[in-house]
Design a protein around this motif. Structure first.
Motif, short mmCIF file in Angstrom:
data_model
loop_
_atom_site.label_atom_id
_atom_site.label_comp_id
_atom_site.label_asym_id
_atom_site.label_seq_id
_atom_site.Cartn_x
_atom_site.Cartn_y
_atom_site.Cartn_z
N MET A 251 0.83 -1.21 0.00
CA MET A 251 0.00 0.00 0.00
C MET A 251 0.87 1.27 0.00
SD MET A 251 -3.11 -1.08 -0.05
CE MET A 251 -4.16 0.24 0.55
N GLY A 252 2.04 1.17 -0.65
CA GLY A 252 2.93 2.32 -0.69
C GLY A 252 2.31 3.51 -1.37
N TYR A 253 1.52 3.27 -2.43
CA TYR A 253 0.89 4.38 -3.14
C TYR A 253 -0.11 5.11 -2.26
CZ TYR A 253 -2.76 0.85 -3.72
OH TYR A 253 -3.71 -0.11 -3.48
N LEU A 254 -0.76 4.38 -1.34
CA LEU A 254 -1.71 5.00 -0.43
C LEU A 254 -0.99 5.97 0.51
CD1 LEU A 254 -4.47 5.35 0.88
CD2 LEU A 254 -4.02 3.29 2.24
N PHE A 255 0.13 5.51 1.06
CA PHE A 255 0.91 6.39 1.92
C PHE A 255 1.39 7.60 1.15
CE2 PHE A 255 5.14 7.74 3.39
CZ PHE A 255 4.79 8.23 4.64
N LEU A 256 1.74 7.38 -0.13
CA LEU A 256 2.22 8.48 -0.98
C LEU A 256 1.13 9.54 -1.14
CD1 LEU A 256 4.91 8.94 -2.51
CD2 LEU A 256 3.73 8.18 -4.57
N ILE A 257 -0.10 9.10 -1.38
CA ILE A 257 -1.22 10.03 -1.53
C ILE A 257 -1.44 10.83 -0.25
CG2 ILE A 257 -3.72 10.19 -1.83
CD1 ILE A 257 -3.49 7.78 -3.71
N ILE A 258 -1.47 10.13 0.88
CA ILE A 258 -1.69 10.80 2.17
C ILE A 258 -0.53 11.71 2.51
CG2 ILE A 258 -1.93 10.42 4.65
CD1 ILE A 258 -3.48 7.87 4.00
N PHE A 259 0.69 11.25 2.27
CA PHE A 259 1.89 12.03 2.57
C PHE A 259 1.89 13.35 1.81
CE2 PHE A 259 6.26 13.31 1.71
CZ PHE A 259 6.83 13.26 2.96
N PHE A 260 1.66 13.28 0.50
CA PHE A 260 1.70 14.50 -0.29
C PHE A 260 0.47 15.38 -0.05
CE2 PHE A 260 4.83 12.14 -2.86
CZ PHE A 260 5.82 13.11 -2.91
N SER A 261 -0.67 14.78 0.29
CA SER A 261 -1.86 15.58 0.59
C SER A 261 -1.63 16.45 1.81
CB SER A 261 -3.06 14.67 0.83
OG SER A 261 -3.42 13.98 -0.35
N ILE A 262 -0.87 15.94 2.78
CA ILE A 262 -0.60 16.69 4.01
C ILE A 262 0.57 17.66 3.82
CG2 ILE A 262 0.11 16.50 6.42
CD1 ILE A 262 -1.31 13.79 6.52
N VAL A 263 1.67 17.15 3.29
CA VAL A 263 2.90 17.94 3.20
C VAL A 263 2.76 19.09 2.20
CG1 VAL A 263 5.35 17.91 2.59
CG2 VAL A 263 4.36 16.05 3.94
N LEU A 264 2.27 18.80 0.99
CA LEU A 264 2.23 19.82 -0.06
C LEU A 264 1.21 20.91 0.22
CD1 LEU A 264 2.64 17.72 -3.33
CD2 LEU A 264 4.38 18.89 -1.98
N GLU A 265 0.30 20.66 1.14
CA GLU A 265 -0.69 21.68 1.50
C GLU A 265 -0.02 22.91 2.12
OE1 GLU A 265 -4.48 23.19 1.44
OE2 GLU A 265 -3.87 21.21 0.72
N MET A 266 1.18 22.73 2.66
CA MET A 266 1.88 23.82 3.32
C MET A 266 2.59 24.76 2.35
SD MET A 266 1.00 23.06 6.29
CE MET A 266 0.24 21.61 7.03
N PHE A 267 2.68 24.37 1.09
CA PHE A 267 3.45 25.13 0.11
C PHE A 267 2.51 25.80 -0.91
CE2 PHE A 267 6.15 21.82 1.78
CZ PHE A 267 7.36 22.47 1.99
N PRO A 268 2.95 26.92 -1.49
CA PRO A 268 2.11 27.64 -2.47
C PRO A 268 2.21 27.07 -3.87
CG PRO A 268 4.13 28.85 -2.14
CD PRO A 268 4.21 27.66 -1.21
N ILE A 269 1.99 25.76 -4.00
CA ILE A 269 2.22 25.10 -5.29
C ILE A 269 1.02 24.26 -5.72
CG2 ILE A 269 4.73 25.08 -5.10
CD1 ILE A 269 4.53 22.24 -4.02
N SER A 270 -0.10 24.38 -5.04
CA SER A 270 -1.32 23.62 -5.31
C SER A 270 -1.13 22.13 -5.01
CB SER A 270 -1.79 23.79 -6.76
OG SER A 270 -2.94 23.00 -7.01
N SER A 271 -1.47 21.72 -3.81
CA SER A 271 -1.33 20.32 -3.43
C SER A 271 -2.24 19.42 -4.27
CB SER A 271 -1.66 20.15 -1.94
OG SER A 271 -3.00 20.56 -1.68
N SER A 272 -3.45 19.91 -4.60
CA SER A 272 -4.38 19.10 -5.39
C SER A 272 -3.85 18.90 -6.81
CB SER A 272 -5.76 19.75 -5.43
OG SER A 272 -5.69 21.07 -5.96
N GLY A 273 -3.25 19.96 -7.39
CA GLY A 273 -2.67 19.84 -8.73
C GLY A 273 -1.51 18.87 -8.75
N ASN A 274 -0.65 18.94 -7.75
CA ASN A 274 0.47 18.01 -7.65
C ASN A 274 -0.02 16.58 -7.44
OD1 ASN A 274 3.50 19.27 -7.25
ND2 ASN A 274 1.90 20.75 -6.77
N LEU A 275 -1.05 16.44 -6.60
CA LEU A 275 -1.58 15.11 -6.33
C LEU A 275 -2.17 14.49 -7.59
CD1 LEU A 275 -2.03 13.04 -4.09
CD2 LEU A 275 -4.25 14.08 -3.66
N TYR A 276 -2.81 15.32 -8.41
CA TYR A 276 -3.36 14.83 -9.67
C TYR A 276 -2.25 14.26 -10.56
CZ TYR A 276 -5.40 14.91 -14.35
OH TYR A 276 -5.82 14.58 -15.61
#
Length: 256
Positions: free
Chosen positions: A1-26
């Motif tokens: 389930m590494g991809y699941l952790f990846l989704i959760i990890f980036f959803s939390i971490v990238l939210e702190m940066f001005p780079i659009s976490s949802s766009g990066n997650l897509y």
């Protein structure tokens, strides 16, 4: 389930940066599309649910700044009331934009344009004068509400656009930083609770159970350090450097 952790990890971490976490997650999901075994709706609700740890991180980070209003109570009653009133205006506009953008098929093709807009906004900070505005008013609330509503468009950074709009209205960098997260906190909390409820309704809550507490703690700790780093970029007038990253994403979205 590494991809699941990846989704959760980036959803939390990238939210702190001005780079659009949802766009990066897509883009991340597109890259791992052959390995992703989850339904798209479940992924969306997981992303929403990740706003809960984001809210906790933000509350801890700004605890000293926000608690001072309560410590000064009742002298701060007027200021608290003002924050709630203007905050209500911001969130109401956000809800209107959310309803308007629901089920719009053209949004899927907006990704490179959104990243380009984010890049332009961040670059504009190079020429933004030092602000000294002490408080916000109804006009500021309306503009910030519209900015936060536009961030519902794919790959437009919510933090990026609200921070830039606040700076160009004359708010100081520190004040803009605090305001950007203050107006986001209520809607993120609601979104996080909505995500958890939907996961429970569609039996997707078991997916989150597969991510252990230590993994969530690591992701949250990195996100906290990320917020600290962004704060440092703001105080040293380096936040616009992130525009180079979003420019790269414009090219990536055009190529995939």
């Amino acid at each position: 389930m590494g991809y699941l952790f990846l989704i959760i990890f980036f959803s939390i971490v990238l939210e702190m940066f001005p780079i659009s976490s949802s766009g990066n997650l897509y883009l991340i999901i597109r890259f791992f599309t052959h390995y992703l075994l989850l339904d798209n709706s479940v992924v969306k609700y997981i992303e929403y649910a990740c706003h809960i740890p984001v809210c906790i991180i933000v509350a801890i980070y700004f605890f000293k700044s926000w608690i001072r209003y309560l410590l000064l109570f009742p002298r701060s009653l007027f200021m608290i009331g003002k924050i709630f009133c203007y905050g209500f205006v911001v969130e109401s506009i956000m809800v209107l934009f959310f309803v308007f953008f629901q089920n719009k098929p053209w949004l899927s093709s907006f990704l490179p344009i959104g990243f380009l807009i984010t890049s332009g906004l961040l670059l504009s900070l190079r020429w933004c004068a030092s602000g000294c505005k002490k408080s916000w008013n109804l006009k500021s609330a309306l503009l910030l509400g519209i900015a936060q509503g536009l961030a519902l468009l794919p790959s437009i950074s919510r933090f990026g656009i609200t921070f830039v709009v606040a700076r160009w209205q004359g708010f100081s960098a520190q004040r803009s930083f605090e305001l950007s997260w203050l107006i986001a906190w209520p809607i993120q909390l609601v979104g996080g609770l909505f995500g958890l409820i939907q996961l429970y309704r569609f039996s997707g809550i078991h997916v989150l159970n597969q991510v252990n507490g230590m993994s969530m703690l690591i992701a949250s700790s990195i996100a906290y350090l990320g917020l600290y780093f962004v704060h440092w970029c703001i105080t040293t007038n380096r936040l616009w450097y992130f525009a180079y990253y979003t420019m790269i994403l414009v090219l990536v979205t055009l190529l995939i």
